[in-house]
Motif scaffolding. Sequence first.
Motif, PDB file in Angstrom:
ATOM      1  N   ILE A   1       0.833  -1.199   0.000  1.00 58.90           N
ATOM      2  CA  ILE A   1       0.000   0.000   0.000  1.00 58.90           C
ATOM      3  C   ILE A   1       0.871   1.253   0.000  1.00 58.90           C
ATOM      4  CG2 ILE A   1      -1.608   1.369   1.398  1.00 58.90           C
ATOM      5  CD1 ILE A   1      -2.953  -1.247   2.217  1.00 58.90           C
ATOM      6  N   LEU A   2       1.934   1.257   0.813  1.00 58.31           N
ATOM      7  CA  LEU A   2       2.819   2.418   0.856  1.00 58.31           C
ATOM      8  C   LEU A   2       3.534   2.615  -0.487  1.00 58.31           C
ATOM      9  CD1 LEU A   2       4.315   4.725   2.229  1.00 58.31           C
ATOM     10  CD2 LEU A   2       5.981   3.053   3.056  1.00 58.31           C
ATOM     11  N   ILE A   3       4.065   1.546  -1.075  1.00 58.91           N
ATOM     12  CA  ILE A   3       4.789   1.663  -2.341  1.00 58.91           C
ATOM     13  C   ILE A   3       3.889   2.235  -3.423  1.00 58.91           C
ATOM     14  CG2 ILE A   3       5.831   0.319  -4.205  1.00 58.91           C
ATOM     15  CD1 ILE A   3       6.953  -1.559  -2.040  1.00 58.91           C
ATOM     16  N   LEU A   4       2.672   1.724  -3.528  1.00 57.82           N
ATOM     17  CA  LEU A   4       1.749   2.206  -4.559  1.00 57.82           C
ATOM     18  C   LEU A   4       1.302   3.636  -4.267  1.00 57.82           C
ATOM     19  CD1 LEU A   4      -0.303  -1.085  -5.000  1.00 57.82           C
ATOM     20  CD2 LEU A   4       1.259  -0.078  -6.672  1.00 57.82           C
ATOM     21  N   THR A   5       1.140   3.958  -2.996  1.00 56.51           N
ATOM     22  CA  THR A   5       0.773   5.333  -2.634  1.00 56.51           C
ATOM     23  C   THR A   5       1.906   6.293  -2.973  1.00 56.51           C
ATOM     24  OG1 THR A   5      -0.606   4.492  -0.836  1.00 56.51           O
ATOM     25  CG2 THR A   5      -0.035   6.819  -0.772  1.00 56.51           C
ATOM     26  N   GLU A   6       3.133   5.889  -2.688  1.00 59.77           N
ATOM     27  CA  GLU A   6       4.285   6.729  -3.039  1.00 59.77           C
ATOM     28  C   GLU A   6       4.327   6.978  -4.548  1.00 59.77           C
ATOM     29  OE1 GLU A   6       6.570   8.415  -1.617  1.00 59.77           O
ATOM     30  OE2 GLU A   6       6.873   7.710   0.431  1.00 59.77           O
ATOM     31  N   TYR A   7       4.035   5.964  -5.322  1.00 61.95           N
ATOM     32  CA  TYR A   7       4.123   6.132  -6.774  1.00 61.95           C
ATOM     33  C   TYR A   7       3.024   7.050  -7.303  1.00 61.95           C
ATOM     34  CZ  TYR A   7       4.475   5.234 -11.726  1.00 61.95           C
ATOM     35  OH  TYR A   7       4.621   5.416 -13.081  1.00 61.95           O
TER      36      TYR A   7
ATOM     37  N   MET B   1      10.245   3.577  -6.016  1.00 64.94           N
ATOM     38  CA  MET B   1       9.922   2.504  -5.088  1.00 64.94           C
ATOM     39  C   MET B   1       9.046   1.439  -5.736  1.00 64.94           C
ATOM     40  SD  MET B   1       9.206   4.374  -1.395  1.00 64.94           S
ATOM     41  CE  MET B   1       8.686   2.820  -0.665  1.00 64.94           C
ATOM     42  N   ILE B   2       8.399   1.759  -6.847  1.00 69.04           N
ATOM     43  CA  ILE B   2       7.522   0.814  -7.517  1.00 69.04           C
ATOM     44  C   ILE B   2       8.286  -0.451  -7.919  1.00 69.04           C
ATOM     45  CG2 ILE B   2       7.846   1.663  -9.882  1.00 69.04           C
ATOM     46  CD1 ILE B   2       4.482   0.681  -8.325  1.00 69.04           C
ATOM     47  N   TYR B   3       9.592  -0.309  -8.165  1.00 64.96           N
ATOM     48  CA  TYR B   3      10.384  -1.461  -8.591  1.00 64.96           C
ATOM     49  C   TYR B   3      10.770  -2.370  -7.420  1.00 64.96           C
ATOM     50  CZ  TYR B   3      10.626   1.015 -12.996  1.00 64.96           C
ATOM     51  OH  TYR B   3      10.285   1.661 -14.166  1.00 64.96           O
ATOM     52  N   ALA B   4      10.353  -2.015  -6.221  1.00 69.09           N
ATOM     53  CA  ALA B   4      10.547  -2.904  -5.068  1.00 69.09           C
ATOM     54  C   ALA B   4       9.475  -3.979  -5.000  1.00 69.09           C
ATOM     55  CB  ALA B   4      10.555  -2.095  -3.770  1.00 69.09           C
ATOM     56  N   ILE B   5       8.431  -3.855  -5.820  1.00 67.62           N
ATOM     57  CA  ILE B   5       7.340  -4.826  -5.760  1.00 67.62           C
ATOM     58  C   ILE B   5       7.793  -6.245  -6.105  1.00 67.62           C
ATOM     59  CG2 ILE B   5       5.187  -5.518  -6.905  1.00 67.62           C
ATOM     60  CD1 ILE B   5       4.272  -2.657  -6.778  1.00 67.62           C
ATOM     61  N   PRO B   6       8.551  -6.483  -7.202  1.00 69.93           N
ATOM     62  CA  PRO B   6       8.942  -7.874  -7.521  1.00 69.93           C
ATOM     63  C   PRO B   6       9.716  -8.573  -6.395  1.00 69.93           C
ATOM     64  CG  PRO B   6       9.236  -6.470  -9.431  1.00 69.93           C
ATOM     65  CD  PRO B   6       8.924  -5.564  -8.294  1.00 69.93           C
TER      66      PRO B   6
ATOM     67  N   VAL C   1      -3.974  -7.770  -6.223  1.00 71.28           N
ATOM     68  CA  VAL C   1      -5.275  -7.127  -6.033  1.00 71.28           C
ATOM     69  C   VAL C   1      -5.085  -5.645  -5.741  1.00 71.28           C
ATOM     70  CG1 VAL C   1      -7.330  -7.040  -4.573  1.00 71.28           C
ATOM     71  CG2 VAL C   1      -6.397  -9.254  -5.271  1.00 71.28           C
ATOM     72  N   LEU C   2      -4.149  -5.332  -4.855  1.00 74.78           N
ATOM     73  CA  LEU C   2      -3.873  -3.932  -4.532  1.00 74.78           C
ATOM     74  C   LEU C   2      -3.296  -3.201  -5.736  1.00 74.78           C
ATOM     75  CD1 LEU C   2      -2.350  -4.412  -0.976  1.00 74.78           C
ATOM     76  CD2 LEU C   2      -4.511  -3.291  -1.510  1.00 74.78           C
ATOM     77  N   TRP C   3      -2.395  -3.848  -6.445  1.00 77.98           N
ATOM     78  CA  TRP C   3      -1.841  -3.252  -7.666  1.00 77.98           C
ATOM     79  C   TRP C   3      -2.966  -2.882  -8.625  1.00 77.98           C
ATOM     80  CZ3 TRP C   3      -2.191  -4.405 -12.800  1.00 77.98           C
ATOM     81  CH2 TRP C   3      -1.264  -3.811 -13.661  1.00 77.98           C
TER      82      TRP C   3
ATOM     83  N   ARG D   1     -13.908  15.045  -0.107  1.00 79.17           N
ATOM     84  CA  ARG D   1     -12.616  14.374  -0.039  1.00 79.17           C
ATOM     85  C   ARG D   1     -12.823  12.854  -0.008  1.00 79.17           C
ATOM     86  NH1 ARG D   1      -7.691  16.095   2.186  1.00 79.17           N
ATOM     87  NH2 ARG D   1      -8.401  18.227   1.884  1.00 79.17           N
ATOM     88  N   VAL D   2     -13.571  12.318  -0.937  1.00 77.60           N
ATOM     89  CA  VAL D   2     -13.742  10.876  -1.072  1.00 77.60           C
ATOM     90  C   VAL D   2     -13.019  10.450  -2.342  1.00 77.60           C
ATOM     91  CG1 VAL D   2     -15.356   8.963  -1.309  1.00 77.60           C
ATOM     92  CG2 VAL D   2     -15.960  10.923   0.128  1.00 77.60           C
ATOM     93  N   LEU D   3     -11.890   9.737  -2.185  1.00 79.67           N
ATOM     94  CA  LEU D   3     -11.085   9.325  -3.322  1.00 79.67           C
ATOM     95  C   LEU D   3     -11.526   7.956  -3.815  1.00 79.67           C
ATOM     96  CD1 LEU D   3      -7.538  10.384  -2.058  1.00 79.67           C
ATOM     97  CD2 LEU D   3      -9.208  11.733  -3.341  1.00 79.67           C
ATOM     98  N   LEU D   4     -11.429   7.754  -5.101  1.00 76.83           N
ATOM     99  CA  LEU D   4     -11.840   6.487  -5.686  1.00 76.83           C
ATOM    100  C   LEU D   4     -11.008   5.332  -5.137  1.00 76.83           C
ATOM    101  CD1 LEU D   4     -13.684   5.048  -7.700  1.00 76.83           C
ATOM    102  CD2 LEU D   4     -11.967   5.485  -9.472  1.00 76.83           C
ATOM    103  N   ILE D   5      -9.712   5.531  -4.941  1.00 78.36           N
ATOM    104  CA  ILE D   5      -8.873   4.453  -4.442  1.00 78.36           C
ATOM    105  C   ILE D   5      -9.326   4.005  -3.063  1.00 78.36           C
ATOM    106  CG2 ILE D   5      -7.185   6.110  -3.553  1.00 78.36           C
ATOM    107  CD1 ILE D   5      -6.618   2.460  -4.696  1.00 78.36           C
ATOM    108  N   ASP D   6      -9.803   4.943  -2.243  1.00 80.46           N
ATOM    109  CA  ASP D   6     -10.274   4.562  -0.917  1.00 80.46           C
ATOM    110  C   ASP D   6     -11.557   3.744  -1.003  1.00 80.46           C
ATOM    111  OD1 ASP D   6      -8.200   5.736   0.580  1.00 80.46           O
ATOM    112  OD2 ASP D   6      -9.079   7.710   0.249  1.00 80.46           O
ATOM    113  N   LEU D   7     -12.416   4.060  -1.960  1.00 79.89           N
ATOM    114  CA  LEU D   7     -13.616   3.242  -2.156  1.00 79.89           C
ATOM    115  C   LEU D   7     -13.238   1.838  -2.608  1.00 79.89           C
ATOM    116  CD1 LEU D   7     -16.037   5.796  -3.858  1.00 79.89           C
ATOM    117  CD2 LEU D   7     -15.867   5.182  -1.442  1.00 79.89           C
TER     118      LEU D   7
END
Length: 640
Positions: free
Chosen positions: A160-166, A174-179, A197-199, A305-311
Amino acid sequence: MAGPAGADAPTRAWWDPSKERMRLLSYFLLFLITIPMLTKIFTSDFGTHIAQGRQIVQTLTLPDTEYLNYPSLGRPNPNGEWGFQTILYLAFSVGGVYGVSFLVWAVVFGIFLLIHRATVLRGAHPLLAVLAIFAFSGFLRIRIQPRPEIFTYLFTSLIILILTEYYYGERKKMIYAIPPLVLLWANMHPTYLMAFVLWGAFFAGALARAAWRREFRWERLKKGLLPPVIAGVLGLIVCGLNPNGYNALLLPLHLISRGGTGGGSGILMSISELTPVKGTGFFVYYKAAAWFACATILLGAVGRRVLLIDLFLFAIAFKGAWDSARAVSMMGMFLAPGAAVQLTGFLERAGGWIAPKEAPPEVRKETGKGKGKSRQIAETGRKAAPKAALPGGTPFRKAVPAAVLATALAAFGGTTLAFSFGQLEYGIGITEHKFSFAAGEFLRKNPIPGKMFNFFDIGGFLDWQLYPGALTFLDGRTYNQEVFMEHQVVTGAMPGWEKVIDKYGVSYFVLKAMDSSGTILPIVPALANDPNWSLVFSDGLFLVFVRNTPELRGYIRLHEVPKGILPQHIIREAYHYMYLGVSPIMAYQTMSNMYMLMGDRRGAIEILRKALSETDEPFLRERLRQLEGSGERNPFGGGR
């Protein structure tokens, strides 16, 4: 003479700290809210993981067949959790059970830090982020044990943090830390599908945001979407590098779908929380989370302040927990970030309603020395200026709605946390209310010839304490469906249980008197009343029965204890179980029945009175009335 640098800097109010102080305060509060999360080790699976980690470290091999449960010896059993087991055993080797407790605490603190960082990146106020995490800490506590799933929680928060940072921060590489992260995850616990699923949720949210902003230009999309696509594809490639290969990728879907009965999934469904949450003890948590989410979405809508990602994250949380009660513990990692963002938006909007707006610049320039209309404008400006504001600070009245929401979040978190305290024992180390180290020592010093039959819930503990001197019948993994069903026949003392014992050549039983619900195992009175089985150990935690055969009579003469002590020891075990979440009503009822079995009507009456002093239960009250007034005979027939 010039004064010191910063001498004229505005003084900030205590409720409006600087960014650096806010960060330090947030970390301190995150540390504080980990303290109530400490829970004594009570899961028997801990022993299985220690035993397997010990085997891996000492032999430097990775066994792929069963070697702990004798009915399943040699059965293919690739161990996809070996990475966790290795870390667990190394922590245990260094610090014992207290070292394991520290490892679990460190994982929890890491989860909180990662989720907090991701939440702040998405625009939430740091302190609201802490409170939102605390609000769901009780959910997480119900599953915080030294089991591989705690690394699932850690890896989930890190993804969640890596994707949020990106998508929302600046450290996009940091996205390349996923593999490599997925590779580690795949060798810790077979739930790494969650990474993809999170990706997908973040990727879909980014596409929708681009469409909303009319930024659907190929050049822009290629630059922004190509790195996560590369990272996701590489993650899919490397995730198969684990003992289970790519088969484990869809394991969570098989468990949730409940469509198959092979491979032990039916067993898991029958003995664990891998069932729909409705009808389980976790449903109260689920409903509380639903009300909480609805409230924060409504407030977020007011604050725009309702973001789609949070939904998307909300949907993942509720769908996962609806299908699998075990996933309730993870809900906070998906709900807390969105809740904090939505509440931050609401407070920013509410602050404008409560605190008066500052006077326009042209009004503030007036000194009040003019005449007529200019003087009237200046007076109006002075009246409109926020009186409670300090230079560079925030009007105090803006803190009022923040205080209300903070109180609500703290109350919600405190309530769920208090509820978890009623189910799980607080502290560090291993609980003294479930496992009998005395029984382990007795069996090591006085090994019983032949094969053991054990209750599955203590199988892991026996793996840890007795292997390789003795093998268990089964443990908490229960992946062999045939053996598990035979276990159920025996522990339930169903017709044919003796044939199962004869089939495996069982010469002794190692049991708990009760299961996790507080119900006495039917096999216990069956053995207690059978002269072919002798009791050689009982301490109010474990029972050991030995088959009365010519080969074992010498052993029995040395160690036999009278079966008449069983009711008193079952009373003791019922008391222990109240520390493990068993209903006090069930425990006190069992105690009362045991006193009656011993012919101690006064003891039965006193324990029921004690129960009613803690809870007004109609069934227990009626039972007490019968014992006090009707001279009821022993419900067990008067035998001992």
